[in-house]
Write an enzyme that holds these catalytic residues in place. Structure first.
Site: not given
Length: 294
Positions: A79-80, A175, A204, A226
């Site tokens: 993630d990211h 977020h 988000g 989530v």
């Protein structure tokens, strides 16, 4: 069973539903998330942020093992992710997807970096998620401007130029915990869905509201990230429960039960309950089920 995120989201797009992607921090909450998916017979995506683990390779090793023992489809996603080093570490650790987040960069640089990462990841059989527009943080949500939202025409061009497998779009979510009330631009989402030929991702998801989430999924969102509200549900449940004295041994069971409860709700809201396919393995023996029931 461990699969790529592309496989999960292609199925979700074809069937018009969304898959929940909870952030996981440890074996404990990973097991809780997988148990919820088993109970709902739902696919699931485990999101892992590099900042949430001290050893991504160790984290990946047990997540892969758990996923391969689970009967429902499971993807493990970075993630990211930022940069080549993080992406390669995740791929080597067994992740089946990486998010390459260049959303804060100028458009041309975003395209260039993501296209390069797609070539590397796809050569390893790993899916790629990217973001166009910019999903900010809840603290600055009221100040978000329209120029931070995803442009539908640019999104179509971006997917074509980069070759990404799914696209995170900015339509008004944020977020973390919201400061103010989220207002989603559903008309924008509809236009993006018409013009973009790949699954769409909503970052988000926490605090966005069940009705907003359900509507977004009906209109074309196929993955909902989530994190914050799972943690909030856990904290709230601990505060409500008498965990003093010998009851303190029930702490982890209470925490994991709270996460599972909200995940099962979200799976119904997003439409993924009952959508697992190729169920072929025995259920994973989850310690937390026995802790709660014993």
């Amino acid at each position: 069973m461990l699969v790529t995120m592309k496989e999960i989201l292609t199925h979700a797009r074809n069937e018009n539903y969304a898959v929940i992607a909870p952030n996981v921090f440890s074996e404990m909450d990973a097991r809780a998330c997988l148990e919820a998916a088993e109970d709902e017979n739902s696919p699931i995506i485990l999101d892992v942020a590099m900042i949430h683990t001290a050893d991504i390779q160790f984290h990946g090793s047990y997540l892969v093992r758990l996923a391969n023992q689970t009967p429902v489809p499971v993807a493990i996603n970075l993630d990211h992710g930022h940069g080549l080093q993080e992406a390669v570490m995740a791929i080597r650790s067994g992740f089946t997807s990486i998010m390459v987040d260049c959303s804060s960069l100028p458009y041309e640089e975003n395209v260039s970096q993501v296209r390069s990462m797609c070539q590397i990841a796809h050569a390893a059989g790993v899916s790629v998620e990217a973001e166009l527009g910019h999903v900010g943080n809840g603290d600055d949500h009221p100040q978000q401007m329209s120029d931070r939202l995803t442009d539908p025409d640019q999104a179509a061009e971006y997917v074509h130029l980069t070759g990404v497998d799914c696209l995170a779009v900015a339509i008004g979510t944020a977020h973390g915990a919201y400061k103010g009330i989220p207002h989603l631009d559903f008309d924008r989402l509809v236009e993006i869905r018409k013009k973009v030929d790949c699954p769409l991702v909503l970052h988000g998801g926490s605090g966005t509201g069940d009705e907003n989430i359900a509507k977004a999924c009906r209109l074309g969102i196929n993955k909902v990230n989530v994190c914050n509200e799972l943690l909030e549900r856990m904290v709230s449940r601990v505060k409500e429960t008498d965990l003093y004295g010998n009851h303190a041994y029930e702490f982890w069971g209470v925490c994991m039960g709270a996460i599972q409860e909200r995940l099962r709700e979200l799976m119904h809201i997003c439409g993924s309950s009952g959508k697992a396919w190729n169920v072929a393995y025995p259920k994973l023996p989850h310690a937390y089920r026995s802790m709660r029931e014993g």
